[in-house]
Write an enzyme that holds these catalytic residues in place. Sequence first.
Site, PDB file in Angstrom:
ATOM      1  N   SER A 134       0.829  -1.212   0.000  1.00  0.00           N
ATOM      2  CA  SER A 134       0.000   0.000   0.000  1.00  0.00           C
ATOM      3  C   SER A 134       0.860   1.258   0.000  1.00  0.00           C
ATOM      4  CB  SER A 134      -0.896   0.024   1.243  1.00  0.00           C
ATOM      5  OG  SER A 134      -1.817  -1.034   1.190  1.00  0.00           O
TER       6      SER A 134
ATOM      7  N   ASP B 188      -6.912  -8.070   4.782  1.00  0.00           N
ATOM      8  CA  ASP B 188      -6.140  -8.950   3.896  1.00  0.00           C
ATOM      9  C   ASP B 188      -5.564 -10.161   4.634  1.00  0.00           C
ATOM     10  OD1 ASP B 188      -6.625  -7.290   1.734  1.00  0.00           O
ATOM     11  OD2 ASP B 188      -4.781  -6.135   2.014  1.00  0.00           O
TER      12      ASP B 188
ATOM     13  N   ARG C 253     -12.601 -14.615  -1.145  1.00  0.00           N
ATOM     14  CA  ARG C 253     -11.686 -15.265  -0.187  1.00  0.00           C
ATOM     15  C   ARG C 253     -12.415 -16.074   0.880  1.00  0.00           C
ATOM     16  NH1 ARG C 253      -7.138 -10.406   0.192  1.00  0.00           N
ATOM     17  NH2 ARG C 253      -6.007 -11.082  -1.667  1.00  0.00           N
TER      18      ARG C 253
ATOM     19  N   ARG D  24      -2.816 -14.149  -1.856  1.00  0.00           N
ATOM     20  CA  ARG D  24      -2.949 -14.434  -0.419  1.00  0.00           C
ATOM     21  C   ARG D  24      -3.537 -15.825  -0.169  1.00  0.00           C
ATOM     22  NH1 ARG D  24      -0.714  -9.901   1.324  1.00  0.00           N
ATOM     23  NH2 ARG D  24      -1.408  -7.971   0.376  1.00  0.00           N
TER      24      ARG D  24
END
Length: 438
Positions: A24, A321, A352, A397
């Site tokens: 980020s 995340d 996710r 991820r």
Amino acid sequence: MATPRSFSASGPLRGTITVPGDKSISHRALMFAALAVGESVIDGLLEGEDVLATAAALRTMGATIEKRSDTWHVWGVGVGGLLQPQPALDMGNSGTSTRLLMGLVASHPITATFIGDASLSGRPMGRVIEPLSTMGADITASPGGRLPLIVRGICPAIPIEYRLPVASAQVKSAILLAGLNTPGITRVIEPVAARDHSERMLAGFGAELTVETDSAGVRTISIRGETELRPQNITVPGDPSSAAFATVATLLVPGSSVTIANVGMNDTRAGLYKVLREMGGEIVTTNLRTVGGEPVADLIVHHSALIGIEPLPEIAATMIDEYPVLFVAAALANGRSVFRGIEEMRVKESDRIAVMAKALTDCGARVEELPDGLIVEGTGGDLLAGGATVATHLDHRIAMSMTVAGLVSRTAVTIDDMSPVATSYPGFEESLRALGVA
Ligand code: S3P
């Protein structure tokens, strides 16, 4: 090309590693430097595919960006100075590049086409299209507000006051970036605090920006447009989202003891570490310091018996995340964990919640999918059965979280494609090897 890999029960992880620069912060450092007048120098930039997509897009809009030995040098074009990009901007897998750059283009007199890979092309852009259109930009998107899309910027744009309907640092930042080249004051009202790197760094670059927090914790961020940004020297700390994988692996594998040096510990990012400690994880924060306006620490992590947890949904934005790898931690904890209020996870690089529910179930974990979350019944420290092949759906991820699951599985877990890991954590497998994972 897909790169499959298999991981199985590991001996203790031991040693010291650093993780690559914060994703980020790296995106923002490049973008703000590209709008400053003069040379900025960035140390520790994440050289992952997502950040390189941002750099390539900024170059086609006029910024000069070069790597010289270990540092990156950016010569900006000045606020309002972005040039018409010629080819379409290929954002690859990166939602942050797309949404933030849409904000930048929206208040410049240029037109840009945004394209991306299959994962990014399935993600909703309506959340940025709506406020940027209110500011006057003309945006034509594919059905469902998706990529490919065209942003026809407007100059001068109209300043707005916008209350975020979802906690999203990307939406907040897109509006603030559009506001940089908009006359008057643009305001974002943020009921739930999302990561605040844009606010911190914009202030460092000399933007006229204020943040007020009311008694209910609602933040109002105001930026005065048409200001000049001053070039900066920036040091990017290690990414807490990347450090999450070695942290959870160390907590789960008996006998492990690992130091992860130079990890960003901004409160708006560090939720995972709080929750893991509440689960009984031994994570010692040492050498706390400030680097480039961000808190940074070294983490000393020891194997720990974890207990199940039900984190408050309010904390979700500070660890959004990290839930995939937290689910893996919960799968080995003692007792039940309940994760709710995390429906935002369904619109990340993959859904996710659904993808992790399937992957963990296939590895023998007991989980129940909820519309807004997941329930996980932990094994109390026993290994998972493993033996599954995990579909990663172009999601870095998922690949890294299920790698950690492999390290605590009796039979090898195969990750169908490790290549997306290069978007955020080049050197992930080398880090594991450095800690003794065979
Ligand atoms: C990011 C914000 C978050 C996060 C993403 C990076 C950013 O997305 O999931 O990985 O750099 O602003 P949202 O803004 O969609 O929550």
